[in-house]
Motif scaffolding. Structure first.
Motif, PDB file in Angstrom:
ATOM      1  N   GLY A 106       0.760  -1.271   0.049  1.00 19.67           N
ATOM      2  CA  GLY A 106      -0.006  -0.048  -0.054  1.00 19.67           C
ATOM      3  C   GLY A 106       0.915   1.322   0.033  1.00 19.67           C
ATOM      4  N   MET A 107       2.086   1.263   0.806  1.00 24.37           N
ATOM      5  CA  MET A 107       2.861   2.455   0.737  1.00 24.37           C
ATOM      6  C   MET A 107       3.267   2.745  -0.684  1.00 24.37           C
ATOM      7  N   ALA A 108       3.702   1.696  -1.562  1.00 24.87           N
ATOM      8  CA  ALA A 108       4.007   2.113  -3.007  1.00 24.87           C
ATOM      9  C   ALA A 108       2.957   3.071  -3.386  1.00 24.87           C
ATOM     10  N   GLU A 109       1.508   2.893  -3.202  1.00 26.00           N
ATOM     11  CA  GLU A 109       0.714   3.953  -3.789  1.00 26.00           C
ATOM     12  C   GLU A 109       0.796   5.162  -3.133  1.00 26.00           C
ATOM     13  N   VAL A 110       1.070   5.363  -1.920  1.00 26.61           N
ATOM     14  CA  VAL A 110       1.218   6.314  -1.125  1.00 26.61           C
ATOM     15  C   VAL A 110       2.316   7.338  -1.607  1.00 26.61           C
ATOM     16  N   ILE A 111       3.318   6.602  -1.878  1.00 26.50           N
ATOM     17  CA  ILE A 111       4.557   7.110  -2.299  1.00 26.50           C
ATOM     18  C   ILE A 111       4.241   7.692  -3.812  1.00 26.50           C
ATOM     19  N   LYS A 112       3.581   7.055  -4.619  1.00 27.80           N
ATOM     20  CA  LYS A 112       3.007   7.556  -5.914  1.00 27.80           C
ATOM     21  C   LYS A 112       2.433   9.025  -5.775  1.00 27.80           C
ATOM     22  N   TYR A 113       1.434   9.126  -4.777  1.00 30.00           N
ATOM     23  CA  TYR A 113       0.848  10.272  -4.656  1.00 30.00           C
ATOM     24  C   TYR A 113       1.497  11.229  -4.382  1.00 30.00           C
ATOM     25  N   GLY A 114       2.659  11.136  -3.395  1.00 25.41           N
ATOM     26  CA  GLY A 114       3.711  12.140  -3.171  1.00 25.41           C
ATOM     27  C   GLY A 114       4.393  12.563  -4.239  1.00 25.41           C
ATOM     28  N   VAL A 115       4.854  11.643  -5.507  1.00 28.11           N
ATOM     29  CA  VAL A 115       5.579  11.830  -6.508  1.00 28.11           C
ATOM     30  C   VAL A 115       4.714  12.603  -7.452  1.00 28.11           C
ATOM     31  N   ILE A 116       3.400  12.201  -7.743  1.00 21.75           N
ATOM     32  CA  ILE A 116       2.646  12.610  -8.964  1.00 21.75           C
ATOM     33  C   ILE A 116       1.589  14.258  -8.525  1.00 21.75           C
ATOM     34  N   TRP A 117       1.461  14.063  -7.310  1.00 16.37           N
ATOM     35  CA  TRP A 117       0.421  15.227  -6.761  1.00 16.37           C
ATOM     36  C   TRP A 117       0.699  16.089  -5.476  1.00 16.37           C
ATOM     37  N   ASP A 118       1.117  15.348  -4.514  1.00 16.86           N
ATOM     38  CA  ASP A 118       1.306  16.148  -3.353  1.00 16.86           C
ATOM     39  C   ASP A 118       2.659  15.983  -2.753  1.00 16.86           C
ATOM     40  N   ALA A 119       3.396  17.250  -2.958  1.00 22.76           N
ATOM     41  CA  ALA A 119       4.831  17.142  -2.437  1.00 22.76           C
ATOM     42  C   ALA A 119       4.916  17.179  -1.072  1.00 22.76           C
ATOM     43  N   GLU A 120       3.964  17.824  -0.498  1.00 28.80           N
ATOM     44  CA  GLU A 120       3.670  17.875   1.266  1.00 28.80           C
ATOM     45  C   GLU A 120       3.822  16.548   1.747  1.00 28.80           C
ATOM     46  N   LEU A 121       3.094  15.479   1.042  1.00 32.09           N
ATOM     47  CA  LEU A 121       2.883  14.164   1.594  1.00 32.09           C
ATOM     48  C   LEU A 121       4.163  13.653   1.421  1.00 32.09           C
ATOM     49  N   PHE A 122       4.741  13.876   0.282  1.00 30.77           N
ATOM     50  CA  PHE A 122       6.409  13.283   0.095  1.00 30.77           C
ATOM     51  C   PHE A 122       7.255  13.631   1.086  1.00 30.77           C
TER      52      PHE A 122
ATOM     53  N   GLU B 147       4.524  -4.104  -4.890  1.00 33.36           N
ATOM     54  CA  GLU B 147       5.761  -4.259  -5.348  1.00 33.36           C
ATOM     55  C   GLU B 147       6.268  -3.902  -6.826  1.00 33.36           C
ATOM     56  N   GLY B 148       5.279  -4.382  -7.630  1.00 34.32           N
ATOM     57  CA  GLY B 148       5.112  -4.120  -9.035  1.00 34.32           C
ATOM     58  C   GLY B 148       5.390  -2.485  -9.140  1.00 34.32           C
ATOM     59  N   VAL B 149       4.632  -1.725  -8.688  1.00 37.65           N
ATOM     60  CA  VAL B 149       4.341  -0.366  -8.757  1.00 37.65           C
ATOM     61  C   VAL B 149       5.754   0.388  -8.297  1.00 37.65           C
ATOM     62  N   ALA B 150       5.962  -0.270  -7.114  1.00 37.60           N
ATOM     63  CA  ALA B 150       7.454   0.426  -6.780  1.00 37.60           C
ATOM     64  C   ALA B 150       8.602   0.082  -7.903  1.00 37.60           C
ATOM     65  N   ILE B 151       8.737  -0.759  -8.296  1.00 34.17           N
ATOM     66  CA  ILE B 151       9.556  -1.208  -9.354  1.00 34.17           C
ATOM     67  C   ILE B 151       9.398  -0.542 -10.745  1.00 34.17           C
ATOM     68  N   GLY B 152       8.206  -0.299 -11.174  1.00 34.68           N
ATOM     69  CA  GLY B 152       7.667   0.570 -12.106  1.00 34.68           C
ATOM     70  C   GLY B 152       7.936   2.051 -11.999  1.00 34.68           C
ATOM     71  N   MET B 153       7.909   2.474 -10.650  1.00 33.60           N
ATOM     72  CA  MET B 153       8.195   3.847 -10.481  1.00 33.60           C
ATOM     73  C   MET B 153       9.693   4.138 -10.446  1.00 33.60           C
ATOM     74  N   VAL B 154      10.549   3.224 -10.016  1.00 37.09           N
ATOM     75  CA  VAL B 154      11.900   3.336 -10.112  1.00 37.09           C
ATOM     76  C   VAL B 154      12.107   3.642 -11.672  1.00 37.09           C
ATOM     77  N   ALA B 155      11.802   2.483 -12.602  1.00 41.22           N
ATOM     78  CA  ALA B 155      11.789   2.476 -13.847  1.00 41.22           C
ATOM     79  C   ALA B 155      11.568   3.799 -14.507  1.00 41.22           C
ATOM     80  N   ALA B 156      10.427   4.232 -14.024  1.00 47.08           N
ATOM     81  CA  ALA B 156       9.541   5.394 -14.841  1.00 47.08           C
ATOM     82  C   ALA B 156      10.441   6.667 -14.759  1.00 47.08           C
ATOM     83  N   GLY B 157      10.864   6.652 -13.443  1.00 42.03           N
ATOM     84  CA  GLY B 157      11.651   7.947 -12.846  1.00 42.03           C
ATOM     85  C   GLY B 157      13.197   8.040 -13.350  1.00 42.03           C
TER      86      GLY B 157
END
Lengths: 363, 363
Positions: free
Chosen positions: B183-199, B270-280
């Protein structure tokens, strides 16, 4: 001349285009809507033999990549298994979200193609090209899609509006007479529930039971007025929250009879005809409309070569029981659409079982 | 205190209600929405054991007739066969159009229950009661429902908005640690795509990889800010016509890796985490964002106990091939969501395959 009827909906409006020979313009219509390059034409073997080549030629001429698939014909293949097959075909042909399924066929093809399009990639485009009178005036318009559960018709389904409905009256020439009559049941329905003028036009016609005996002006009126009635009602109530229920006139008992005869003995339209006779008489017995109007309705049904009696061997208590399974049941109460005059109906869930029994026994 | 977040949509708006212990108010919330008397609670055996009784007791206390059903657990039962089973249960319990399915569980339960509700009687009510962090911050909100096709995740599905999302953070206490991290992978996603404060708040936390080491204020912020981000995006683009695609950050390659490991080796998160590392890294290589930000993102992923490398044995060419099957492919082009700074992303279908290969080879 092309008649255009607009179906106006909050999220997605679309046109019903009606003209002899319009099937040859299918590709151009899709191109004008800017739909994606990939198209899957879904049909059944008989219809595909008659009209498949023309549809595909028109699409290819407009630059589309076209694949096609024929569903096994008949209500009994209207199942989730057939939908799974459509998903496989969609996958093989790499359909994308911008792609389109074209339903070339009658109600079964339209409902199933619509459901597959509604649920593939969470919804791709569908264009309805109805080839039966029933599909032209009813099932192709309004976005209802569905398949049967072993225990009930259309219990599985979704609302998914088409991007376009294209109606070519010429294709009716290859329609078997029994299917033409089945469509006339829905046309008579529009006369009773919505359009008294259409009702009168049909009363004035000497013949209603075969396409070739009906004047072209009346066929034109039947198609455009029926589509307009459906578009009016759907435009006011897309998701059947209220008004749209009036389209189910004759369907409550009709579905029960169809279901109890395993969808094999009678056509959907014949079920609706029987259901309208029953509902009309219930309305008369409850004092909601004139016995005389019931008889005018039943005369029209007979003139169209449709049944006004229950099929032999259908058990009345089984009908009463089956009504409880209807999708329109609310808090256990069966909802009936009952006419109050030609062109006007009311919705009620207050019909005593005894009245239903009495009317069915007399049929 | 209850946090209420509104999801504002043109046709049906709804609330996300977040509060410790709110599961005991489930029945009251449904009653306040005037939903029909019949409720089917759908869960899985483990979750039902932990929380089923409470949910049912609350519904019964508010006057509902309640049935329940446990789906076999796991992504591999997320199939049309399981949906058929749900249809049978719906029929046995005579669910009506006004009835409600309550999805009590994680993403699989929510997606399947949502799809069954979307397609039973052409759509009945669904209420989401997510019990995993992933479902709370992501899948329970926004109306995406779906099941897997043997050849691809969520290829079959529909949009069907819930009537309510009820989030009880206390149920996270029984969540296995690996699922919390997913679940934290999606939370980190929101930080990256939308909410710098959450990040930043997550960067400031010493620990992110286990619920019990994270301060309650941060958990609160994680839930409310993530739900708000999702509600904002969905409210602006319900059907993924444009903006909503940004929620797929990390999912393009993530899905491919999940699919190639048969949805068994790694969790979705975990897939999303790997995908964010790749996309980043793709974004950094294309000069869209700073290498430094890539590293800040990857540090957060690692702190949450999530992977930053491809699983052993996954073939890079197989990933490239699998990307073509993604629902988001348009005219054969793979769409990528790429960050430009913390809190901001861009959408592009212009990523050279060579760049993807290069980044994956280095992982």
């Amino acid at each position: 001349m092309t008649s255009i009827i607009n179906v106006n909906l909050p999220q997605q409006s679309y046109e019903i285009a009606i003209a002899p020979g319009i099937l040859d313009q299918l590709g151009q219509y899709l191109a004008d809507l800017n739909l994606g390059k990939k198209v899957l034409v879904v049909s059944n073997p008989t219809i595909f033999k008659h009209h498949g080549e023309r549809a595909i030629a028109s699409l290819k001429a407009a630059g589309f990549e076209v694949a096609s698939y024929s569903l096994p014909p008949g209500e009994r293949y209207k199942s989730l298994n057939s939908i799974q097959k459509l998903y496989d075909i969609a996958l093989e042909n790499r359909l994308e979200r911008s792609s389109t399924m074209v339903a070339l066929g009658g109600g079964v093809v339209g409902d199933m193609t619509g459901f597959a399009a509604a649920t593939w990639l969470r919804g791709i485009n569908v264009v309805q090209v109805p080839t039966t009178l029933l599909a032209m005036v009813d099932s192709s318009i309004g976005g209802k899609t569905g398949v049967n559960h072993p225990q009930g018709k259309n219990l599985i389904g979704a609302f998914h509006q088409p991007r376009l409905v294209l109606i070519d009256p010429e294709v009716l020439k290859t329609l078997p007479v029994r299917e033409f009559r089945a469509g006339m049941a829905e046309v008579i329905k529009y006369g009773v529930i919505w359009d008294a003028e259409l009702f009168s036009q049909m009363e004035a016609s000497k013949n209603l039971n075969q396409l070739r005996y009906i004047k072209p002006e009346l066929i034109d009126s039947i198609l455009t007025r029926s589509c307009q009635a459906k578009a009016d009602v759907v435009g006011k109530d897309e998701k059947e929250a209220g008004l749209r229920a009036i389209l189910n006139y004759g369907h409550t008992i009709g579905h029960a009879v169809e279901s109890l005869t395993n969808y094999r003995l009678i056509t959907h339209g014949e079920g609706v005809a029987i259901g309208m006779v029953a509902a009309g008489q219930i309305a008369a017995n409850l004092g909601l409309w004139q016995q005389e109007d019931t008889e005018r309705q039943n005369a029209l049904i007979q003139k169209a070569g449709l049944p006004t009696k229950l099929p032999d061997g259908v058990d009345i208590e089984a009908i009463i029981e089956a009504l409880q399974l209807d999708k329109k049941v609310k808090a256990g109460k069966v909802r009936f659409i009952l006419p109050t005059q030609i062109g006007v109906v009311t919705i009620t869930d207050d019909v005593p079982s005894e009245t239903i029994r009495e009317v069915l026994r007399a049929m």
